[in-house]
Design an enzyme around this catalytic site. Structure first.
Site, PDB file in Angstrom:
ATOM      1  N   LYS A   1      -2.129  34.191  26.415  1.00 19.65           N
ATOM      2  CA  LYS A   1      -1.350  35.415  26.151  1.00 19.65           C
ATOM      3  C   LYS A   1      -0.324  35.645  27.260  1.00 19.65           C
ATOM      4  CE  LYS A   1      -4.585  38.312  23.569  1.00 19.65           C
ATOM      5  NZ  LYS A   1      -5.339  39.548  23.592  1.00 19.65           N
TER       6      LYS A   1
ATOM      7  N   LYS B   1       4.891  29.499  15.200  1.00 24.18           N
ATOM      8  CA  LYS B   1       4.020  30.662  15.021  1.00 24.18           C
ATOM      9  C   LYS B   1       4.553  31.847  15.825  1.00 24.18           C
ATOM     10  CE  LYS B   1      -0.550  32.530  15.753  1.00 24.18           C
ATOM     11  NZ  LYS B   1      -1.823  32.404  16.458  1.00 24.18           N
TER      12      LYS B   1
ATOM     13  N   ARG C   1       2.087  38.982  17.391  1.00 21.16           N
ATOM     14  CA  ARG C   1       2.231  39.144  18.844  1.00 21.16           C
ATOM     15  C   ARG C   1       3.683  38.926  19.256  1.00 21.16           C
ATOM     16  NH1 ARG C   1      -1.331  35.985  19.872  1.00 21.16           N
ATOM     17  NH2 ARG C   1      -3.032  37.392  19.415  1.00 21.16           N
TER      18      ARG C   1
ATOM     19  N   PHE D   1      -5.800  29.522  17.194  1.00 16.72           N
ATOM     20  CA  PHE D   1      -7.166  29.863  17.597  1.00 16.72           C
ATOM     21  C   PHE D   1      -7.723  30.849  16.577  1.00 16.72           C
ATOM     22  CE2 PHE D   1      -6.650  34.256  19.181  1.00 16.72           C
ATOM     23  CZ  PHE D   1      -5.259  34.363  19.171  1.00 16.72           C
ATOM     24  N   GLY D   2      -8.944  31.303  16.814  1.00 14.88           N
ATOM     25  CA  GLY D   2      -9.536  32.378  16.007  1.00 14.88           C
ATOM     26  C   GLY D   2      -9.460  32.124  14.508  1.00 14.88           C
TER      27      GLY D   2
ATOM     28  N   ASP E   1      -3.460  44.560  21.977  1.00 18.84           N
ATOM     29  CA  ASP E   1      -4.687  44.473  21.196  1.00 18.84           C
ATOM     30  C   ASP E   1      -4.294  43.964  19.823  1.00 18.84           C
ATOM     31  OD1 ASP E   1      -7.569  44.866  21.293  1.00 18.84           O
ATOM     32  OD2 ASP E   1      -7.224  46.191  19.598  1.00 18.84           O
ATOM     33  N   SER E   2      -5.122  43.086  19.270  1.00 15.68           N
ATOM     34  CA  SER E   2      -4.748  42.494  17.987  1.00 15.68           C
ATOM     35  C   SER E   2      -5.973  42.198  17.165  1.00 15.68           C
ATOM     36  CB  SER E   2      -3.958  41.204  18.243  1.00 15.68           C
ATOM     37  OG  SER E   2      -4.734  40.313  19.012  1.00 15.68           O
TER      38      SER E   2
ATOM     39  N   THR F   1      -4.668  41.423  30.964  1.00 15.71           N
ATOM     40  CA  THR F   1      -5.455  40.455  30.208  1.00 15.71           C
ATOM     41  C   THR F   1      -5.825  39.300  31.124  1.00 15.71           C
ATOM     42  OG1 THR F   1      -5.447  38.875  28.371  1.00 15.71           O
ATOM     43  CG2 THR F   1      -3.316  39.364  29.344  1.00 15.71           C
TER      44      THR F   1
HETATM   45  P1  IMP Z   1      -7.814  40.649  21.366  1.00 13.46           P
HETATM   46  O1  IMP Z   1      -6.461  41.160  21.001  1.00 13.46           O
HETATM   47  O2  IMP Z   1      -7.764  39.703  22.541  1.00 13.46           O
HETATM   48  O3  IMP Z   1      -8.848  41.723  21.473  1.00 13.46           O
HETATM   49  O4  IMP Z   1      -8.300  39.667  20.212  1.00 13.46           O
HETATM   50  C1  IMP Z   1      -8.429  40.085  18.926  1.00 13.46           C
HETATM   51  C2  IMP Z   1      -9.057  39.047  18.019  1.00 13.46           C
HETATM   52  O5  IMP Z   1      -8.276  39.022  16.839  1.00 13.46           O
HETATM   53  C3  IMP Z   1      -9.075  37.606  18.509  1.00 13.46           C
HETATM   54  O6  IMP Z   1     -10.236  37.323  19.235  1.00 13.46           O
HETATM   55  C4  IMP Z   1      -9.057  36.857  17.188  1.00 13.46           C
HETATM   56  O7  IMP Z   1     -10.324  36.907  16.583  1.00 13.46           O
HETATM   57  C5  IMP Z   1      -8.155  37.722  16.334  1.00 13.46           C
HETATM   58  N1  IMP Z   1      -6.744  37.300  16.451  1.00 13.46           N
HETATM   59  C6  IMP Z   1      -5.742  38.013  17.017  1.00 13.46           C
HETATM   60  N2  IMP Z   1      -4.574  37.338  16.957  1.00 13.46           N
HETATM   61  C7  IMP Z   1      -4.875  36.173  16.342  1.00 13.46           C
HETATM   62  C8  IMP Z   1      -4.081  35.026  16.004  1.00 13.46           C
HETATM   63  O8  IMP Z   1      -2.875  34.937  16.275  1.00 13.46           O
HETATM   64  N3  IMP Z   1      -4.739  34.033  15.376  1.00 13.46           N
HETATM   65  C9  IMP Z   1      -6.049  34.065  15.083  1.00 13.46           C
HETATM   66  N4  IMP Z   1      -6.838  35.082  15.390  1.00 13.46           N
HETATM   67  C10 IMP Z   1      -6.259  36.155  16.016  1.00 13.46           C
END
Ligand code: IMP
Length: 205
Positions: free
Chosen positions: A13, A176, A182, A153-154, A70-71, A8
Site C-alpha cells: 500500500k 489494476k 484504491r 491479493f485477497g 480502509d477498503s 499502515t
Molecule cells: P484493509 O483495507 O487493509 O483493512 O483490507 C481490507 C480487505 O479487503 C483486504 O484484506 C482484502 O480482503 C479486501 N481487499 C481490499 N482491497 C482489495 C483488492 O484490491 N483486492 C482484493 N481484496 C481486497
C-alpha cells in the site's frame, strides 16, 4: 517538502501511495519509520469511519499529518458483505483460497446479473489542526465462478472485471491501479491535498 505519515504497515500500500502522490510536495513516511505504532481498534461501521480512526490515531500519536485507508469487498447478493469485515471474514487466519471458494459457493444459485460486487476504498487524511479530508473510490465487477489469475491479493482471483473481460488477479499491477478503488481514492486525495496546500500557500503570502 512536507511530511505525511502513512498509517499502515503494508509495504504494498505504501508503494502504491508513494507512486500516486509523487507529484506533490510531500514525503510519505511509513509510521513505523517515524517510530509510531499506536494500538488501533478498527470498530467503525463504514470504510470512512475506519480510515478516519486509523489516521486520527497516528496523527494524535505523532503530532504530524497522517494518511490512512480502509477498503473491502461489497457483494450485493450478500447484502453488502463482507464489507468492512473483508479481512476478518471467516477468520483473519483463513486463507483467501478458502474465503474465495466460500464466496463462489454462497453465490452458486445466483444468476450473472445479480452477482454484482465492488471493491470500495476510503482514504482519510488527518492534520494536527483538526482538519480532516476523505476521498472514496469504487471498482465495479462481479463475483465469478472460480479463482483465476496469479496477481493481486485477497479477493482478486474471484473478482471478474467486465470492462477488462478478465478477473482482477489477471490484470497487471499498473492496469489494476489505473481502475481500482484504491487508485481512484488516492488520485482524488491527491487533488484534495493539492487544493489544501495551494490554499495554505495563498494565506501565507
Ligand atoms: P484493509 O483495507 O487493509 O483493512 O483490507 C481490507 C480487505 O479487503 C483486504 O484484506 C482484502 O480482503 C479486501 N481487499 C481490499 N482491497 C482489495 C483488492 O484490491 N483486492 C482484493 N481484496 C481486497
Amino acid at each position: 517538502m512536507k511530511r505525511l505519515l502513512a498509517a499502515t504497515g503494508n509495504a504494498h500500500k505504501i508503494e502504491e501511495m508513494q507512486a500516486i502522490l509523487r507529484g506533490l510536495d510531500i514525503t510519505l513516511i511509513p509510521m513505523k519509520e517515524a517510530g509510531i505504532s499506536p494500538e488501533i481498534v478498527e470498530d467503525g461501521e463504514t470504510f470512512a469511519e475506519n480510515a478516519l480512526i486509523k489516521a486520527r490515531a497516528v496523527c494524535a500519536a505523532s503530532g504530524e499529518p497522517a494518511l490512512a485507508d480502509d477498503s473491502g469487498l461489497v457483494v450485493d447478493a450478500l447484502g453488502g458483505k463482507p464489507g468492512v469485515y473483508s479481512s476478518r471474514w471467516m477468520g483473519e487466519d483463513t486463507s483467501y483460497h478458502v474465503k474465495n471458494a466460500e464466496l463462489v459457493r454462497l453465490l452458486q444459485d445466483v444468476p450473472d446479473e445479480k452477482r454484482t460486487a465492488r471493491f470500495a476504498c476510503v482514504m482519510a487524511c488527518v492534520f494536527p489542526d483538526g482538519d480532516e479530508l476523505t476521498a472514496e473510490g469504487f471498482f465495479e465487477g462481479r463475483i465469478g465462478y472460480e479463482e483465476r489469475g496469479e496477481n493481486g491479493f485477497g479477493y482478486d482471483p474471484v473478482f471478474f472485471v467486465p470492462e477488462k473481460g478478465c478477473y482482477s488477479a489477471e490484470l497487471a499491477p499498473e492496469e489494476k491501479n489505473a481502475i481500482s478503488h484504491r487508485g481512484k481514492a488516492l488520485r482524488r486525495m491527491y487533488e484534495l491535498l493539492e487544493e489544501k496546500m495551494a490554499h495554505e500557500d495563498s494565506h501565507r503570502q
